[in-house]
Write a protein that holds these residues in place. Structure first.
Motif, PDB file in Angstrom:
ATOM      1  N   LYS A 217       0.812  -1.209   0.000  1.00 28.50           N
ATOM      2  CA  LYS A 217       0.000   0.000   0.000  1.00 28.50           C
ATOM      3  C   LYS A 217       0.849   1.263   0.000  1.00 28.50           C
ATOM      4  O   LYS A 217       0.592   2.202  -0.771  1.00 28.50           O
ATOM      5  CB  LYS A 217      -0.932  -0.003   1.217  1.00 28.50           C
ATOM      6  CG  LYS A 217      -1.845   1.214   1.305  1.00 28.50           C
ATOM      7  CD  LYS A 217      -2.741   1.147   2.528  1.00 28.50           C
ATOM      8  CE  LYS A 217      -3.632   2.379   2.628  1.00 28.50           C
ATOM      9  NZ  LYS A 217      -4.478   2.343   3.854  1.00 28.50           N
ATOM     10  N   CYS A 221       1.158   4.219  -2.814  1.00 25.55           N
ATOM     11  CA  CYS A 221       0.883   5.634  -2.497  1.00 25.55           C
ATOM     12  C   CYS A 221       1.999   6.534  -3.015  1.00 25.55           C
ATOM     13  O   CYS A 221       1.748   7.634  -3.519  1.00 25.55           O
ATOM     14  CB  CYS A 221       0.715   5.811  -0.988  1.00 25.55           C
ATOM     15  SG  CYS A 221      -0.793   5.090  -0.315  1.00 25.55           S
ATOM     16  N   THR A 394      -0.975   8.707   3.106  1.00 24.93           N
ATOM     17  CA  THR A 394      -1.999   7.910   2.435  1.00 24.93           C
ATOM     18  C   THR A 394      -3.277   8.745   2.337  1.00 24.93           C
ATOM     19  O   THR A 394      -3.502   9.610   3.181  1.00 24.93           O
ATOM     20  CB  THR A 394      -2.317   6.608   3.211  1.00 24.93           C
ATOM     21  OG1 THR A 394      -2.904   6.947   4.479  1.00 24.93           O
ATOM     22  CG2 THR A 394      -1.079   5.772   3.432  1.00 24.93           C
TER      23      THR A 394
END
Length: 560
Positions: A217, A221, A394
């Protein structure tokens, strides 16, 4: 007669070193070491891999008063240990084909390696110079060259989608690379560098081996940040074509120049992941030069709600943003451990004499915060230096550094300081003004704000967009952590400064509580200090039925 002096004729090795030294940024001792190691590897028939062979060959026995035989035995032991370390790195940390691809794409000869003035053209020297050029590009020539090496590792040629404005007959192919692959490689190189660094001190090297399935993740990002950067850049140049004309970009394929420009602004330490690892490979006996920026993977000294693993890619993302975010992190405050208490938050910050990182996760999503290199203090106004920045981590990584238009860097103003009479915002903030900082954590932890613009920092979103696609400004805190950062030495000094200030405050409190008892009683009796405990004396004086005797042990008695 007349005598003529001539310079001694150089050997082939000396001639090669002289030439290489004139072209590449290495010291004489480095040139000779690499030159000898190169020929040793060329003559070795039992090669393993490019990286492992070089790491093993470059091992150096520390100078000591030992015999030649003892030194030889020690060297063999060190090389065996080095071999095992590199096999772990190649099989557990780095991508499977990293070593071979690095050699083929960065250390192999090219037609234009030699300058036109070079007299030597034999294949052996051609390959030798290709090696030195490749190694120089991995870090000695600056971050742009190192980024180019990372880019070349995954580059492919693709046809361009062009519009009617594109010049007829122009080349319609371009080199692109998958940005997520590049970023994942840099992440793994940073872990490999941390692994080798830990091996020098016999620390727990296995800490730096990531799990087989790593959460990507944070990497995505970072990649999304690069894609958005390119979109904004292209929108300023309509002749290039619109974003809709480039489906490759939507898939994450980027060009080299875009990657270089983005990294310089948003991830200035990214390139150092490559140079730090290869420095450990080629020069294991040396400390990393202080004049160059290394990549130091963050090491948490306490638990964190945000980082479940010591190899978390989120930590890698932070380290890319600033060199101050590498090395040891000390947790100063955590809402998970300390509760949602502004007093504890402020107490943790005040007096701490080093850089701090604030990490916020909002209830409705998004991770963001601020970094400052200045020490915290209570003040009615803003203070600090231009080494601070705001960031969003994020759902997309972005950094908002000082714009140069304002100096409202950081703010810490509790209601207790002014008893609420100043009419200003009470809490901790960055940017904006005293009535409403751009990023603001209030004393009550309610009505916190994270705006998109102010004069001090660059424009951009800290919070993710709402479901309707609009920018958000207000947020509720789900989790808040504050870390002291900057590395072992800086954290140690900063904690010492905070401890010293706390000792001073505690001493002042104790001093204020100490009162001379004799002076205290004298003041009571003299009337300098009014007290109800002696008010009956004044009431008794003047009454006919009371005879007051100051020297009497009871002080007074009734007449009978």
């Amino acid at each position: 007669g007349i005598s003529y002096s001539t310079e001694p004729k150089l050997t082939k090795a000396q001639s090669d070193i002289k030439y290489l030294g004139s072209r590449y940024p290495f010291g004489d001792d480095e040139l000779w070491k690499l030159y000898r190691a190169y020929h040793s590897i060329q003559n070795n028939k039992e090669k393993v891999s490019f990286i492992t062979d070089w790491a093993v060959t470059c091992v150096v026995v520390p100078r000591s008063n030992v015999t030649e035989e003892e030194s030889r035995v020690k060297l063999e032991e060190m090389r065996k240990d080095r071999f095992m370390l590199m096999q772990l790195i190649e099989h557990k940390i780095l991508p499977p084909d990293f070593s071979q691809r690095l050699q083929e794409r960065n250390f192999s000869s090219e037609d234009d390696v030699f300058s036109p003035q070079c007299e030597a053209t034999d294949d052996g020297l051609l390959q030798l110079e290709a090696f030195f050029k490749g190694l120089a590009n991995t870090g000695r020539r600056g971050s742009r060259y190192a980024i180019e090496v990372l880019f070349n590792h995954f580059s492919v040629k693709k046809n361009m989608n062009v519009n009617s404005d594109f010049p007829a007959g122009a080349n319609t192919t371009r080199e692109v690379a998958d940005c997520n692959q590049i970023l994942d490689l840099a992440y793994r190189l940073s872990l490999a560098a941390a692994f080798l660094d830990a091996s020098k001190e016999d620390n727990d090297m296995h800490t730096w081996i990531p799990p087989e399935k790593t959460d990507q993740k944070a990497i995505k990002c970072l990649g999304q940040s690069l894609i958005e950067f390119i979109k904004k850049k292209r929108n300023r140049n309509s002749s290039y074509g619109t974003v809709e004309d480039d489906p490759d970009l939507e898939k994450g394929f980027v060009e080299k120049l875009d990657l270089q420009e983005w990294s310089e602004i948003n991830a200035p330490v990214l390139a150092s992941s490559l140079s730090a690892f290869l420095f450990h490979v080629f020069f294991p006996e040396k400390p990393f030069p202080q004049s160059r920026t290394t990549f130091s993977f963050p090491k948490l000294l306490q638990d964190s709600f945000f980082f479940k693993e010591p190899t978390s890619p989120l930590l890698f993302s932070f380290a890319c943003l600033s060199k101050s975010l590498g090395g040891s992190w000390y947790r100063l405050y955590s809402s998970s451990n300390d509760g949602m208490s502004y007093n504890r938050l402020q107490n943790a910050l005040l007096g701490y004499g080093g850089p701090t990182l604030i990490i916020i996760e909002a209830i409705k999503g998004g991770m963001f915060g601020a970094f400052t290199g200045s020490a915290w203090k209570e003040s009615k106004g803003f203070y600090g230096e231009a080494d601070c920045f705001l960031y969003q981590l994020t759902p997309m990584t972005a950094v908002y550094r000082p714009s140069g238009n304002g100096t409202n860097y950081m703010y810490c103003n509790s209601e207790a300081r002014s008893r609420g009479y100043d009419g200003q915002a009470h809490g901790i903030g960055f940017g904006g003004d005293v009535n409403g900082p751009r990023l603001f954590i209030s004393e009550t932890f309610e009505d916190c704000t994270a705006g998109t613009r102010d004069l001090t920092f660059d424009i951009g979103q800290l919070l993710p967009k709402s479901e309707s696609g609009n920018a958000q400004k207000h947020f509720d805190i789900d989790t808040l952590e504050v870390w002291g950062v900057g590395g072992d030495g800086i954290v140690r000094q900063a904690l010492g400064a905070r401890s010293q200030q706390r000792d001073i405050v505690a001493a002042n409190i104790r001093k204020a509580r100490k009162v001379d008892k004799a002076a205290f009683l004298d003041d009571f009796q003299s009337g300098l200090i009014e007290s109800k405990a002696f008010s009956h004396r004044d009431q008794a004086r003047g009454r006919g039925d009371v005879a007051l005797e100051e020297r009497h042990k009871k002080g007074y008695e009734y007449e009978k």
